[in-house]
Each structure stands twice: as structure tokens, then as C-alpha cells.
Design a protein around this motif. Sequence first.
Motif: not given
Length: 937
Positions: A68-69, A608-612, A617-619, A623-624
Motif C-alpha cells: 500500500h502507499l 480512499n486507498a491509493v496503491e503505488p 501506471e498513471k504518473w 513522480l511517486l
Amino acid sequence: MAEPLELKKTLNLPKTDFPMKASLPQNEPKQLAAWEEAHLYEKILETRKGKPLFVLHDGPPYPTGTIHLGTGLNKILKDMIVKSESMAGHYAPYVPGWDCHGLPIETQVEKELGGKAKVSAPEFRKLCREFANRYVEQHKRDFKRLGVFGRWNDPYLTMNFDYEATIAGAFLEFMEKGYVYRGRKPVYWCLHDRTALAEAEVEYEDHTSPSVWVKFAIADGQKPGNEVSAVIWTTTPWTLPHNRALAFHPDYDYAVVDTEKGALLLAVDRIAALQSECNIKEAGVRETFKGSEFEGRKFQHPFLPLRVPGILADYVTLDQGSGIVHTAPGHGADDFYSGQKYGLETYAPLDDRGVYVEGLPEYKGKNVFEANPIIVKLLRDRGALLGHHEYKHTYPHCWRCHNPVIFRATEQWFIKMDAIVPGRDKTFRQEALDEVEGVKWIPAWGEERIYEMVEKRPDWCVSRQRFWGVPIIVFYCDTCGKRLEDFAALRNVLDWFRKEGADAWYQHTPEELLPAGTKCSCGSTKWRQEHDILDVWFDSGSSNLAVLHGAEWPADIYLEGPDQYRGWFQSSLLVATGIKNAAPFRGVVTHGWTLDEQGRPMSKSLGNAVEPAEICEKWGADLLRLWVASQEYQADVKMSERVMTQLSEAYRKIRNTFRFALGNLANFDPSRDSLPDDQMEEIDRWMLDRTAELSRKCREWYAGYEFHRVYHAIHDYCVVDLSSFYFDVLKDRLYTKAPRSKSRRSAQTAVWKITSALVRLLAPILVFTTEEIWKMLPVDKQATGSVHQAEFAAPDSLASSISREAAEQWARLAQVRSAVLVALEQARAAKAIGGGLEAKVKLYAGSEAPGLQKLLQERRGVLPALFIVSQVEVEPAPPEGVVQSEVLPGLAIKIERADGAKCERCWNYSTHVGENPRYPTVCERCTEALAEIESAA
């Protein structure tokens, strides 16, 4: 004579294959594959061989589910530390690890099986091992995708055979030294998972409990009399059958109050609360007593034929309840220690599911939570219930199954915190506390937090009633029941563990595990094994023993989240102090939690969870990583689409700064074309000095793990100092001067050195982008194959010979430039000029700006290029129509249209355009450049 050159072709316009669009999601996996094929991590270590050692010891996550993030934040921070220490000139290996035993994996395997009873213990352990291996491989893939370098082909796993032997060996050493005992005392107990839990395995969540006020009648006939009842308050009615005392504070004042519900005894300061909670209207004080007067007095249990004593305790408070504490030694730490002091029975007749195996028919055979309403009814029927309502509060829950837990007295193995073992002159607790003070804690509050936790913690319960873990190496004589204390014989088991892992405990008889002929003092050679396994925090706390060898111990840094003060930080400290008499770390860094934009903790249940993986995949991973670097991570950090959009714009600006630099180094060979400092133009040397200062600061910030300072400083330098100032000023020189002119080579030398320094400073953060830049950057003879093999540029290698006075002058001229740019923008808005090159700037500095007039006169030759205008005049007096600068007090500025005609080649205006018959449309500057170009052809 040769034909005149085509003017457009004589310009040195930027050329580079470095694309404006990064396409990180598409290109990063290709770079990862190339690094893996090239064995880059191993090459980095080879490059650093012989350098000073730096060790960050990885805290092992559980291999369950996708990362997870928060896990991503953790691993990226560690990677930034390791990479920055490596590039600072350290040999910095990174060995990732996983905590493979324990409840998290057992729970998942049980779900897959539909219950563990369906298979044998060895088979269940095999399934757990397979499950852990499956997720270790998934985690490896996900962590590598984030650009994290490490020994991925040989990580440490707590289920590795050698590691399991190390864990078991550490426990035997604790036991041999005299720290370990088996005893019956209350521990956190999960009814769902049927096992003891450590404090670090308990989380506090909202829970609703029945709150009851209960009467215990005085039963010894002494003053104030048997018609008076002491009042207790509890939110665990189910523990009342196991009450063995009432605790009073010796110094508090207690009163007998006459009420419509009888004469009641309680603390004076809690009378109002009693009235409010129990709906009592009248409460007249009859007489008062000190709490110390009730020691040894007898009180009648409300529904059992039992008289319980009054005892004294300092932990009684006046925050809640009646000031008299219901005491059940089998169900609370304070209760237990009071019970030990007063010789009370540690009574807790519950089975592993929390079911009463003794007691009244009303609740015997019931689960403790099922029994709550039954016991409330019992109290009401017996006339002992004064008040009852639902009470919402935070309550301990199991960290894995999230069910409420209880305190339950059971037979467990403990490490005694206050033991002074032979050869030591302090308690184990005090030795650990002494070690805390010798560690650097980042943030500093970490020292107080862990000190307080170690200072107040109970004895360490290290046993668990599970299968998937390292068994406690204990044998009992089958004949007399005595425990085997021949530690040489016990260590024979460790050899089995090294060969077969801890599975050997379940696959071999005691006679096989022990040396042949091992006898008890009674003469028997028959043994039976302990069934409990060790606490997984003992497993992970032993990682420093299993992983760090020789000079690697102690580690320079541990880095984890704030929950690890009661978890891995603490267990590592205790294991290392017990075994090596020292802390396993020199420094400890803590990061915060990941939150959404509204400040809520991220969770799947909230949606509201965001996975790395989603971000990559998007950015893109860079960027992370930029997000991680931009955060003051020691506090909680927020993630949202808006945050990522803003960071993508910041990334774009940084990338374009490098693109400009690479485009203007297309024909530059550092070994052939770079100039020594004394041949470079002064502004170039000044910018090198400023880059040297930036490099010095960034290296200090990296050393202090202040990545947000590094990011913001480099971002601002790229956007403000380079793109908006220096590179803007350089464009004319880079584009219009002869390719090999000294002036242009000076600019290129500075651009190359600055770019080379910056790309290395950014490498621990933007691991993919900097590698892309490095491949396209002109190299010198010392260059390495990868930017990650390079070291940070030493500030001294960047600093030039520019004097302090000259540097201060350039800083002042930069301020003048800012003021002039404001005036130019105003002139453009008024349609007085189109672009800056159409302008002539007239300047005058008055007494409000001491020394500025003289500086402007001395430097007037560089001012047109600095302001990017065609002409600058420094006036001896304020010119007519002058405007006082609001940006720089004392400076007067007037903008006019430039004199002369526009040069076709450089677009500057000059009165000399037309004087060159061969190139009649160019200015005197371009005439000189064209002559140099033609002579070099």
C-alpha cells in the motif's frame, strides 16, 4: 571568395534527443530491465568497495496482500537514504527483508483452507511457507518497480533456516542468562485467534461496553456498618465473577452518603458523578474516611458467596468511576500486581475461546461478551445494580482480526524486565533505557516515546499458541515433568533448524532432536516438547543478529512508522540489549502515516486507498518518489490527485531545465572544450559558486534525511535561478556566438558542470529520470556507466576563484535585473515596446541605494545581456520621465525604444546594422561571430 553563410544555419540552436515528454509509465520498466541485466546494484557495491560502511537495516513487512502507499513511502525513504549515502561516498548495501511468521499469514492460510484443523501441523506450516514465498515475490516485483535498489535475489526472510536457528538460539541465550520464566499472569488474549498478543499486536478502536455501578456491602460489622455498601464502576461486567478485592487510594477522602438507594461509600470527589450516572437525587454526606482505613476490611461479593478484602493501590484515580476499583487479578495488569502484593487468587477460569468453565449456571458455558447482559441481570435481581448504560470508548482489538480482546491470566513464557542476571549490575529494563539515551532519534520526540514505553512496559510475553513460527526450545521430562536445563543439549536442536528449518520440531521426536542419551536428573531419557511458539516480535527483533555481521552491527539507521516504537524498534532494542548488551542501531528515523486530501487515514474500507502500482501506471514511479521527497515525512503526509497534478508540473519544469542544458551541450566535449576557471566569464563562475553552495547544503540535508529541503532547493534552483535567470541570460551567448568561441565555451563549461552536479544531487530522488539525463550528458574520463555509480560532486570541485566582492556584486545586479524586468513588462503592457530586445534601458541609482550607481557604471558592458535588451545607458542624473522602482528602492528606470535597426541574426537592435557589406543585415556582434565561424571552416 566563398558565398556568404546562410544566417539561420550559423545559429547554435539546441539539439537533443532528450524528449520533453517523459512517458515514465512506459519507459521506467525498460530501464528496470536494463539495470537488472547489467547487475547495476552489484556494480554500485563494486564501485564503492573499500569506502566507509553505511548500513540501513530494513524493518521486515509482512508478505500479505499488495503493498500500500504507506509501504511504498517507507521503502522509497529507505532507498533515498541508501542511495544518498552511497553517492556521498559510502559502501551502502541494502538487504530487504520480510517477517514471514505469525498470525497475519496463519489467518490468510486458514481462510484459504477453511480452518487449520483440516491438516497436520507440518502440512499447515508448509502451506504458510508457500503463502509467504508467493507474496515475497510479489512484493519484490512491486518494490523494484519503485526504483528501489537492493539485494533482491537474496533477501532475508525470518523463515529462512539460518534465521530460524538464530531466533531459537537467541531465546536459549535469554533463558540461559536467567531472563526467562514461565508464569501465570494476565496477557492480551484474542478470543477469535485463540492466542496471546503482545502490546504491539493490539490496536485501539471504538467499542461500546456495558457500564455498571455495583454495590459491595460491608461485611465485617465494623464502622461505618454493614448497611453501607462500597460502590464500584466497571465496563467489564463479565469480570465480576472473578473479583477478589476492592482497591482504595490510601490518600483519597471517602464518604458515606445517604441516598434513596441506600447508604453508599465512594470517593468524595465522585459523588456528583454517582448522582448523574445513577439518577440519584439526594446524597447527603454522613461521614468521611481516608482510603487507608479500608485496607483489610471485608466486602460481600454481590452474587457469589465470597467476601473480598479492601486493598490499597496508587493507580486508583478520580477521573472516572467511584474512586474504588473492582479488582480481578486474572484480568488486568494492575489487578495482577496488587494480587501478588496481597496474596490474592489469580482467578480466570476461561478457555481459549473466552468461555467460562466454572461459575454460576447463569453464565457457565457462555462466552465473556455473551455473559455481560446475563451478569447485569444477576446484579439487578440481587439488588446490587445502582446504574447501567452503554458506554462508548476506545478498547483494545486484535491487530489482525480486529475483534475485541480481553485480559486473561494464562500460563505463558515471559522475559523478565526487572531481572538482574549474573555478571550484570543493572536490571534488563535499565540497561535498555541506558541504550535509548545513546541513540540519535529523528524526530527527537522518539527518544521520550520509546523511553517511556520501555520504562512502563510489563514483562515481555514471548509465547504464542500458534503453529506458524519458531517453537520455544523447551523439553519436559516425561516421567517427572522437570524442564531440561542442559543448554548444550538444547543447542543441538539449532543444528536441526539450520538443516531443516523449524519444521524439524514437528517432524522429529525429542530423542532425535536431542543428543543421544540425554537424561533427566531422575534418570529418565523420555522427553516431551513445548507446544508454544515465539512471539513474532521476538522473530523480527532478532533480525539484527541474523542479518548484520561484523562491522555491519550496529546498524547506522532503522527507519519505520510510529507504530514501531512499541513494535520493531522496541523488540530489536530488547533482543540486542539482552544478547549483545547494546542497542542494534545508532539512529532511528520515524515517518508519519499516509492520509487522503481530507486528512483521513487511507483504507480500503473508506474507499480512499491509493496503491503505488496505480500511481506508477498513471504518473510513473519517479513522480511517486518526488511526492515522497516533497513531503515533511516525519509528520503525516497527504496524497491526492491534486497533489500529484501539482507535482507533475514541478517535475515538468525540472525536466525542461535539464532539456535546455542537454540541448546546448550537443557539441561539447568536456575533455576538449571545457575552460579553466580563470578563462571563464565572471557570471559563469558566479553561478558555479552558487551551485557549489547548493551542493553543500543538499549534501548536509541528505545526511540529515531532510529530503524535502533537497527537493525544494533543487526545484527552486532549476526554475528560478537557472531557467528564469541564468539560462535565460545565456541564450544569446549560446545561440549567437561562434560555436568554439571562448565566450560560448565558458557558458557551456558552466552549464555542463552545473548539470553534472544537479543530476547527481537528484539521483536518489528521480532515479529513472536522472539515469536518462546521465546517458545523454557529455562525459569526462572519470564518468561512470550509471549515474547511481557516480558520487555527488564535491562543492570544492564546482567552486570557482570568483572573489567574495564580485559575487556580492552579481547578487546585486540580479536584483537590478528583477527591477528592470518589472519595468519592461509594464512597457510591454503599455505598447511602448513589443519584446525586450526592442528596448533601451536608462538607469540611475540614487543615494537610497549606496554604491549601486558606481556598480552600474563599472558593469554597464554586461547589462544588455543580463537584462536581455539591446541597449543600456547609465545616466549621471535621473533622466526625464524616469520611474522609481518599487522592487529596488533608490533605482530609477526609464524604458525607451532601442536605437538603430534590428539584426536579422540575433534580433538585437544596433546602430551598426548595415556596416558589414558582406552581411548587411547583421549587427557588429554577429559580424564578429560570423568572421570567427568563416575562419574556422
